[in-house]
Each structure stands twice: as C-alpha cells, then as structure tokens.
Scaffold this motif. Structure first.
Motif, PDB file in Angstrom:
ATOM      1  N   PHE A  25       0.746  -1.129   0.056  1.00 42.67           N
ATOM      2  CA  PHE A  25      -0.043  -0.015  -0.013  1.00 42.67           C
ATOM      3  C   PHE A  25       0.867   1.245   0.131  1.00 42.67           C
ATOM      4  N   VAL A  26       1.901   1.095   0.642  1.00 41.31           N
ATOM      5  CA  VAL A  26       2.710   2.539   1.094  1.00 41.31           C
ATOM      6  C   VAL A  26       3.674   2.603  -0.392  1.00 41.31           C
ATOM      7  N   SER A  27       4.108   1.462  -0.942  1.00 43.58           N
ATOM      8  CA  SER A  27       4.844   1.747  -2.186  1.00 43.58           C
ATOM      9  C   SER A  27       3.790   2.172  -3.378  1.00 43.58           C
ATOM     10  N   SER A  28       2.601   1.597  -3.311  1.00 41.58           N
ATOM     11  CA  SER A  28       1.656   1.906  -4.424  1.00 41.58           C
ATOM     12  C   SER A  28       1.160   3.440  -4.301  1.00 41.58           C
ATOM     13  N   LYS A  29       1.218   3.942  -3.035  1.00 39.80           N
ATOM     14  CA  LYS A  29       0.735   5.314  -3.110  1.00 39.80           C
ATOM     15  C   LYS A  29       2.182   6.145  -3.748  1.00 39.80           C
ATOM     16  N   ALA A  30       3.237   5.732  -3.365  1.00 36.39           N
ATOM     17  CA  ALA A  30       4.398   6.521  -3.678  1.00 36.39           C
ATOM     18  C   ALA A  30       4.578   6.505  -5.513  1.00 36.39           C
ATOM     19  N   ARG A  31       4.389   5.086  -5.980  1.00 37.25           N
ATOM     20  CA  ARG A  31       4.269   5.109  -7.262  1.00 37.25           C
ATOM     21  C   ARG A  31       3.359   5.910  -7.946  1.00 37.25           C
ATOM     22  N   ILE A  32       2.079   5.960  -7.416  1.00 38.90           N
ATOM     23  CA  ILE A  32       1.083   6.686  -8.104  1.00 38.90           C
ATOM     24  C   ILE A  32       1.429   8.170  -8.060  1.00 38.90           C
ATOM     25  N   LYS A  33       1.975   8.658  -6.779  1.00 36.44           N
ATOM     26  CA  LYS A  33       2.274   9.985  -6.879  1.00 36.44           C
ATOM     27  C   LYS A  33       3.599  10.424  -8.027  1.00 36.44           C
ATOM     28  N   ALA A  34       4.299   9.491  -8.049  1.00 33.49           N
ATOM     29  CA  ALA A  34       5.370   9.730  -9.083  1.00 33.49           C
ATOM     30  C   ALA A  34       4.789   9.922 -10.522  1.00 33.49           C
ATOM     31  N   SER A  35       3.550   8.753 -10.549  1.00 32.68           N
ATOM     32  CA  SER A  35       2.990   8.942 -12.058  1.00 32.68           C
ATOM     33  C   SER A  35       2.515   9.888 -12.442  1.00 32.68           C
ATOM     34  N   VAL A  36       1.685  10.653 -11.301  1.00 35.00           N
ATOM     35  CA  VAL A  36       0.795  11.987 -11.634  1.00 35.00           C
ATOM     36  C   VAL A  36       1.972  13.085 -11.727  1.00 35.00           C
ATOM     37  N   GLN A  37       3.306  12.868 -11.228  1.00 39.88           N
ATOM     38  CA  GLN A  37       4.157  14.093 -11.279  1.00 39.88           C
ATOM     39  C   GLN A  37       4.784  13.760 -12.833  1.00 39.88           C
ATOM     40  N   GLU A  38       4.796  12.715 -13.317  1.00 39.27           N
ATOM     41  CA  GLU A  38       5.449  12.543 -14.759  1.00 39.27           C
ATOM     42  C   GLU A  38       4.394  12.860 -15.766  1.00 39.27           C
ATOM     43  N   ILE A  39       2.850  12.907 -15.220  1.00 37.77           N
ATOM     44  CA  ILE A  39       2.053  13.426 -16.211  1.00 37.77           C
ATOM     45  C   ILE A  39       2.194  14.823 -16.044  1.00 37.77           C
ATOM     46  N   GLY A  40       2.424  15.598 -15.008  1.00 41.18           N
ATOM     47  CA  GLY A  40       2.892  17.157 -15.171  1.00 41.18           C
ATOM     48  C   GLY A  40       4.013  17.426 -16.039  1.00 41.18           C
ATOM     49  N   ASN A  41       5.061  16.633 -15.671  1.00 38.19           N
ATOM     50  CA  ASN A  41       6.235  16.718 -16.181  1.00 38.19           C
ATOM     51  C   ASN A  41       6.018  16.727 -17.863  1.00 38.19           C
ATOM     52  N   GLN A  42       5.313  15.675 -18.545  1.00 37.11           N
ATOM     53  CA  GLN A  42       5.165  15.631 -19.914  1.00 37.11           C
ATOM     54  C   GLN A  42       4.263  16.467 -20.351  1.00 37.11           C
ATOM     55  N   LEU A  43       3.315  17.147 -19.430  1.00 37.34           N
ATOM     56  CA  LEU A  43       2.380  18.193 -20.137  1.00 37.34           C
ATOM     57  C   LEU A  43       3.128  19.602 -19.988  1.00 37.34           C
ATOM     58  N   LYS A  44       4.179  19.648 -18.816  1.00 42.81           N
ATOM     59  CA  LYS A  44       4.708  21.087 -19.054  1.00 42.81           C
ATOM     60  C   LYS A  44       5.693  20.827 -20.143  1.00 42.81           C
ATOM     61  N   ARG A  45       6.437  19.934 -20.536  1.00 42.33           N
ATOM     62  CA  ARG A  45       7.209  19.851 -21.777  1.00 42.33           C
ATOM     63  C   ARG A  45       6.440  20.101 -23.077  1.00 42.33           C
ATOM     64  N   GLN A  46       5.196  19.549 -23.122  1.00 38.99           N
ATOM     65  CA  GLN A  46       4.408  20.141 -24.238  1.00 38.99           C
ATOM     66  C   GLN A  46       3.969  21.242 -24.254  1.00 38.99           C
ATOM     67  N   ALA A  47       3.776  22.070 -23.324  1.00 40.30           N
ATOM     68  CA  ALA A  47       3.380  23.463 -23.137  1.00 40.30           C
ATOM     69  C   ALA A  47       4.627  24.107 -23.633  1.00 40.30           C
ATOM     70  N   GLU A  48       5.863  23.857 -23.073  1.00 38.26           N
ATOM     71  CA  GLU A  48       6.852  24.614 -23.388  1.00 38.26           C
ATOM     72  C   GLU A  48       7.380  24.388 -24.869  1.00 38.26           C
ATOM     73  N   LEU A  49       6.801  23.423 -25.576  1.00 39.19           N
ATOM     74  CA  LEU A  49       7.012  23.172 -27.085  1.00 39.19           C
ATOM     75  C   LEU A  49       6.002  24.147 -27.771  1.00 39.19           C
ATOM     76  N   ILE A  50       4.975  24.282 -27.151  1.00 40.25           N
ATOM     77  CA  ILE A  50       4.065  25.184 -28.162  1.00 40.25           C
ATOM     78  C   ILE A  50       4.441  26.306 -28.466  1.00 40.25           C
ATOM     79  N   PRO A  51       4.893  27.265 -27.671  1.00 42.43           N
ATOM     80  CA  PRO A  51       5.381  28.712 -27.952  1.00 42.43           C
ATOM     81  C   PRO A  51       6.387  28.459 -29.316  1.00 42.43           C
ATOM     82  N   ASN A  52       7.206  27.521 -29.252  1.00 42.51           N
ATOM     83  CA  ASN A  52       8.169  27.481 -30.471  1.00 42.51           C
ATOM     84  C   ASN A  52       7.299  26.831 -31.705  1.00 42.51           C
ATOM     85  N   LEU A  53       6.592  26.041 -31.521  1.00 41.07           N
ATOM     86  CA  LEU A  53       5.547  25.717 -32.575  1.00 41.07           C
ATOM     87  C   LEU A  53       4.878  26.903 -33.080  1.00 41.07           C
ATOM     88  N   VAL A  54       4.177  27.705 -32.189  1.00 47.02           N
ATOM     89  CA  VAL A  54       3.420  28.833 -32.801  1.00 47.02           C
ATOM     90  C   VAL A  54       4.265  29.855 -33.335  1.00 47.02           C
TER      91      VAL A  54
END
Length: 193
Positions: A23-52
């Motif tokens: 249970f403890v490790s699952s919660k930690a892995r879920i939190k890390a996965s949520v952070q990865e979603i944010g990381n990838q969304l941020k990467r995508q958001a940083e690419l958009i101005p260059n694309l525009v």
C-alpha cells in the motif's frame, strides 16, 4: 505446539509487513506517476510557443488556432503548478482538442507541411502526447491495483487497520465521444494500394 504458533505468528507478521509495504509503495508510485503526467504536460506546453512562432508566418489566416494553442498552454502551466491530477488531465484534454485543427491546417498548407522546423515540432508534440497518454495509463493501472487490493480479502483488513483509503485515479467525463463507439468505428478498415 509453541513452535507452530511461533511459525504462524512469523508468517502473519511477514504477510502484514508485505501488505502494508504494498500500500505504501503503491501510493508513492501513483504520486510519482502523477508527477510524470505534469512533467510531460509541462514539456508539451513549453514546445507550443516554439511551434506557434515557427508557423505563424505560414498560417496568418489561422489566427484562432494559435489563440486556442496559447490558451491550452496556459491551462497546462496552471494545472502543473497546482499539482492537481484532475486539472492536469483536463488541461491535457483541452490541448488534445486543439491539435486536430492545427494538424488539418498543416496538412492543408503544403509549404508548411514541407517545413523541417514544423515537421520536427509536430513530431515532438506527438511524442509528448504519447508520453502523457502512457503516464496516464500507468496512473490508471497503479490506482486500479491499489484499490482492488484495498477491498480484497485479506489485504482489506490491513488497509482498514492502517487507514488506507480509496484513491480516485484519473476522473473522466461519463459522457461524450470517448465513451461511445460508432457503427463506422466497428468496421474493419479497407486499405487499397
């Protein structure tokens, strides 16, 4: 008789520790996965101005697409800052809704489609979109495993004792095109070469 009781106690203790650690490790892995979603969304958001900036000159008549891309980028930045997984999912969906219009504009403009800069940036956006989708899939899977184990016997006893509550995972709308399959979509595609 005392040896059997000691063995049973040790086995129960090992089971309790391993279940708790799950249970403890699952919660930690879920939190890390949520952070990865944010990381990838941020990467995508940083690419958009260059694309525009790279495509503005080619698509002066498609001003609305750039405004929508900018709004989606702002939504992603705000969601990532908040750390709220649901806001991140909603912001990613907002961007995903804009990208098809942009792709159509690119496909309708041959000189833009041939541009190496635009092609590279489109590949980067596609790659990041795939990574976001993969990160979401991981959150969904990890949350499902955690929640199933939380309510399954005998691990539900440990979850109850230590107060492991249900995790929501990603919440999606219960209505819309993503939950419906049209008759056309069920047909096998025909390819003619």
């Amino acid at each position: 008789m005392p040896t059997i009781l000691i063995i049973i106690a040790v086995v129960l203790l090992l089971w309790l520790v391993s279940t708790y650690n799950f249970f403890v490790s699952s919660k930690a892995r879920i939190k890390a996965s949520v952070q990865e979603i944010g990381n990838q969304l941020k990467r995508q958001a940083e690419l958009i101005p260059n694309l525009v900036e790279s495509t503005k000159g080619y698509l002066k008549h498609e001003k609305g697409i750039f405004e929508d891309l900018t709004a989606a980028r702002r939504a992603i930045a705000s969601a990532v800052e908040s750390g709220d997984v649901q806001k991140m999912a909603n912001a990613g969906a907002k961007l995903a809704a804009v990208l098809p219009a942009f792709k159509v504009a690119v496909e309708d403009t041959p000189e833009l489609k041939a541009s190496e800069v635009v092609s590279k940036l489109m590949d980067e956006l596609r790659d990041t979109s795939d990574k976001v989708m993969y990160a979401r899939r991981i959150v969904i899977d990890l949350t499902a495993d955690y929640n199933v184990r939380r309510v399954s016997l005998p691990s539900s006893i440990i979850a109850g004792i230590f107060g492991f509550s249900e995790l929501p995972g990603l919440i999606t709308s219960q209505e819309g095109e993503h939950v419906e399959v049209s008759k056309e979509e069920t047909k096998s595609p025909k390819v003619k070469l």
